[in-house]
Design a protein around this motif. Structure first.
Motif, PDB file in Angstrom:
ATOM      1  N   VAL A   1     -14.802 -21.809  21.815  1.00 37.37           N
ATOM      2  CA  VAL A   1     -14.478 -21.410  20.440  1.00 37.37           C
ATOM      3  C   VAL A   1     -12.958 -21.360  20.261  1.00 37.37           C
ATOM      4  N   VAL A   2     -12.276 -20.742  21.223  1.00 37.74           N
ATOM      5  CA  VAL A   2     -10.818 -20.636  21.130  1.00 37.74           C
ATOM      6  C   VAL A   2     -10.186 -22.030  21.146  1.00 37.74           C
ATOM      7  N   GLU A   3     -10.702 -22.894  22.002  1.00 37.58           N
ATOM      8  CA  GLU A   3     -10.176 -24.256  22.106  1.00 37.58           C
ATOM      9  C   GLU A   3     -10.323 -25.006  20.774  1.00 37.58           C
ATOM     10  N   GLU A   4     -11.510 -24.877  20.148  1.00 41.17           N
ATOM     11  CA  GLU A   4     -11.740 -25.545  18.859  1.00 41.17           C
ATOM     12  C   GLU A   4     -10.822 -24.975  17.792  1.00 41.17           C
ATOM     13  N   MET A   5     -10.683 -23.632  17.773  1.00 44.18           N
ATOM     14  CA  MET A   5      -9.831 -22.996  16.782  1.00 44.18           C
ATOM     15  C   MET A   5      -8.391 -23.479  16.939  1.00 44.18           C
ATOM     16  N   VAL A   6      -7.925 -23.535  18.171  1.00 42.50           N
ATOM     17  CA  VAL A   6      -6.561 -23.999  18.434  1.00 42.50           C
ATOM     18  C   VAL A   6      -6.391 -25.425  17.919  1.00 42.50           C
ATOM     19  N   GLY A   7      -7.382 -26.274  18.163  1.00 45.43           N
ATOM     20  CA  GLY A   7      -7.298 -27.657  17.697  1.00 45.43           C
ATOM     21  C   GLY A   7      -7.144 -27.748  16.184  1.00 45.43           C
ATOM     22  N   HIS A   8      -7.966 -26.983  15.456  1.00 45.36           N
ATOM     23  CA  HIS A   8      -7.914 -27.028  13.984  1.00 45.36           C
ATOM     24  C   HIS A   8      -6.626 -26.405  13.449  1.00 45.36           C
ATOM     25  N   LEU A   9      -6.260 -25.251  14.006  1.00 46.10           N
ATOM     26  CA  LEU A   9      -5.020 -24.604  13.555  1.00 46.10           C
ATOM     27  C   LEU A   9      -3.816 -25.491  13.832  1.00 46.10           C
ATOM     28  N   ALA A  10      -3.841 -26.171  14.970  1.00 49.95           N
ATOM     29  CA  ALA A  10      -2.703 -27.029  15.332  1.00 49.95           C
ATOM     30  C   ALA A  10      -2.543 -28.166  14.328  1.00 49.95           C
ATOM     31  N   VAL A  11      -3.659 -28.738  13.870  1.00 44.57           N
ATOM     32  CA  VAL A  11      -3.565 -29.797  12.857  1.00 44.57           C
ATOM     33  C   VAL A  11      -2.946 -29.221  11.585  1.00 44.57           C
ATOM     34  N   GLY A  12      -3.435 -28.064  11.159  1.00 39.25           N
ATOM     35  CA  GLY A  12      -2.907 -27.443   9.947  1.00 39.25           C
ATOM     36  C   GLY A  12      -1.428 -27.108  10.062  1.00 39.25           C
ATOM     37  N   LEU A  13      -1.042 -26.528  11.190  1.00 40.44           N
ATOM     38  CA  LEU A  13       0.365 -26.132  11.351  1.00 40.44           C
ATOM     39  C   LEU A  13       1.266 -27.350  11.495  1.00 40.44           C
TER      40      LEU A  13
ATOM     41  N   ALA B   1      -3.696 -12.950  19.822  1.00 42.52           N
ATOM     42  CA  ALA B   1      -2.749 -14.075  19.894  1.00 42.52           C
ATOM     43  C   ALA B   1      -2.390 -14.460  21.332  1.00 42.52           C
ATOM     44  N   ASP B   2      -2.335 -13.470  22.230  1.00 41.05           N
ATOM     45  CA  ASP B   2      -2.000 -13.766  23.630  1.00 41.05           C
ATOM     46  C   ASP B   2      -2.892 -14.862  24.204  1.00 41.05           C
ATOM     47  N   LEU B   3      -4.121 -14.853  23.686  1.00 38.42           N
ATOM     48  CA  LEU B   3      -5.151 -15.738  24.215  1.00 38.42           C
ATOM     49  C   LEU B   3      -4.948 -17.197  23.819  1.00 38.42           C
ATOM     50  N   PHE B   4      -4.325 -17.407  22.647  1.00 35.54           N
ATOM     51  CA  PHE B   4      -4.271 -18.787  22.152  1.00 35.54           C
ATOM     52  C   PHE B   4      -2.883 -19.277  21.737  1.00 35.54           C
ATOM     53  N   LEU B   5      -1.915 -18.370  21.655  1.00 31.12           N
ATOM     54  CA  LEU B   5      -0.613 -18.781  21.143  1.00 31.12           C
ATOM     55  C   LEU B   5       0.086 -19.834  22.013  1.00 31.12           C
ATOM     56  N   PRO B   6       0.079 -19.710  23.344  1.00 35.78           N
ATOM     57  CA  PRO B   6       0.745 -20.742  24.152  1.00 35.78           C
ATOM     58  C   PRO B   6       0.135 -22.132  23.933  1.00 35.78           C
ATOM     59  N   ALA B   7      -1.196 -22.208  23.936  1.00 36.15           N
ATOM     60  CA  ALA B   7      -1.847 -23.509  23.743  1.00 36.15           C
ATOM     61  C   ALA B   7      -1.589 -24.037  22.335  1.00 36.15           C
ATOM     62  N   LEU B   8      -1.600 -23.134  21.364  1.00 32.80           N
ATOM     63  CA  LEU B   8      -1.368 -23.551  19.977  1.00 32.80           C
ATOM     64  C   LEU B   8       0.052 -24.093  19.805  1.00 32.80           C
ATOM     65  N   SER B   9       1.027 -23.360  20.340  1.00 32.15           N
ATOM     66  CA  SER B   9       2.428 -23.797  20.212  1.00 32.15           C
ATOM     67  C   SER B   9       2.620 -25.157  20.863  1.00 32.15           C
ATOM     68  N   GLU B  10       1.999 -25.327  22.019  1.00 29.58           N
ATOM     69  CA  GLU B  10       2.124 -26.580  22.747  1.00 29.58           C
ATOM     70  C   GLU B  10       1.519 -27.747  21.962  1.00 29.58           C
ATOM     71  N   GLU B  11       0.360 -27.502  21.372  1.00 32.00           N
ATOM     72  CA  GLU B  11      -0.330 -28.578  20.651  1.00 32.00           C
ATOM     73  C   GLU B  11       0.413 -28.946  19.353  1.00 32.00           C
ATOM     74  N   VAL B  12       0.951 -27.950  18.656  1.00 31.87           N
ATOM     75  CA  VAL B  12       1.723 -28.261  17.448  1.00 31.87           C
ATOM     76  C   VAL B  12       2.979 -29.047  17.845  1.00 31.87           C
TER      77      VAL B  12
END
Ligand SMILES: [Zn+2]
Length: 319
Positions: A234-246, A268-279
């Motif tokens: 779930v976190v992985e999918e959320m990160v993917g979608h948020l990264a596209v939006g950001l 945020a601790d759980l997903f912020l590093p992966a999200l920042s990296e993907e954006v």
């Protein structure tokens, strides 16, 4: 008596918060109650009046000590009239809130959408301090957004500002309340994440969550933190979608800071590093520097502070 305080009111679908704020942005005192939803909007107006009076009395003050009252509302606000056009969580439509509050509380009153208000609060006293351009997303039951440019809400032609919750991420995605498919909100807000977890469970992925269990997105994140397969997916999918939006936001406005608020940002601790990296990966080839993505800093007080900021006088942010 000198008008030495501002009052910030944060009307939420669940809780109503009222705070007494100094001109420097310190919350001197605040109070919170479950929002009185059964009396329609007039009941909430009564409640605001009561809570403001109670808070002032508790501090040994009267309304003459108040320079202005700012209000954040979870819905679409028409300015400068201060009409709440639509607030689904409150079941409000076309509510003349500014005019009514101004009659009941004879001080300058301003109101704005809750995401705009949260962004102003973070800009004033939180994670957005010192940044010339701020994009804030509130991740919760819905996704609210605000873009601040030099401390002012960028409103666009109709005055609504940005609504990134309805930025389409996947045109073939799930139906959104706005009528389109695959909006960010339909993919990455709490209800979408809970539905995804249910689908993954039904598909047989292993998890400590159960199909019949009474859990919400908080439990999904907790499971993810513990290494749970469904939670992590779930976190992985959320990160993917948020990264596209950001990444879409970066190529449009390249904000100096992106602030994530709302209930989900508590994890945020759980997903912020992966999200920042993907954006960063998505925009890096175009030479955009890695975006600065941070969690909101003010928690529950962002709404009170941002609402107070609306009536901060010389820095009032719309005419
Ligand atoms: Zn939508």
């Amino acid at each position: 008596m000198a008008r030495q305080y501002l009052v910030g009111v944060d009307i939420g679908g669940t809780n109503l918060k009222v705070g007494l704020v100094t001109p420097a942005g310190e919350v001197k005192a605040y109070t919170t109650r479950p929002t009185r939803l059964d009396g329609g909007w007039a009941g909430v107006v009564d409640q605001v009046e009561e809570l403001v009076a109670a808070l002032l009395q508790q501090q040994g003050l009267s309304l003459t000590a108040v320079g202005g009252l700012g209000v954040g509302v979870p819905g679409t606000v028409r300015l400068p009239q201060g009409e709440v056009l639509f607030a689904p969580n409150l079941k409000w439509e076309n509510v003349p809130l500014l005019a009514t509050l101004s009659t009941r509380l004879p001080v300058p009153v301003r109101l704005d959408n809750d995401a705009h208000v949260a962004a102003l609060g973070e800009y004033w006293r939180g994670a957005g301090q010192g940044y010339g351009s701020v994009l804030l997303l509130t991740l919760g039951t819905g996704i609210g957004t605000a873009f601040l440019w030099r401390g002012r809400v960028f409103r666009g032609r109709a005055g609504l500002g940005s609504e990134m919750g309805h930025m389409v991420i996947d045109p073939a995605g799930p139906l959104c309340g706005c009528g389109n498919r695959g909006c960010l909100e339909a993919l990455a807000a709490a209800p979408a994440l809970e539905r995804l977890a249910h689908r993954l469970l039904a598909a047989g992925l292993s998890s400590r969550l159960t199909c019949a269990g009474n859990w919400g997105v908080g439990e999904v994140f907790a499971a993810a933190a513990a290494g749970d397969e469904v939670g992590q997916k779930v976190v992985e999918e959320m990160v993917g979608h948020l990264a596209v939006g950001l990444a879409n936001a970066v190529v449009l406005i390249d904000p100096e800071v992106i602030i994530l608020g709302g209930g989900i940002s508590g994890s945020a601790d759980l997903f912020l590093p992966a999200l920042s990296e993907e954006v960063a990966r998505r925009v890096g080839r175009m030479a955009y520097p890695p975006p600065t993505i941070v969690p909101a800093a003010l928690g529950n007080l962002a709404g009170i502070l941002g609402a107070a900021y609306l009536v901060r006088g010389e820095l009032g942010e719309d005419e």
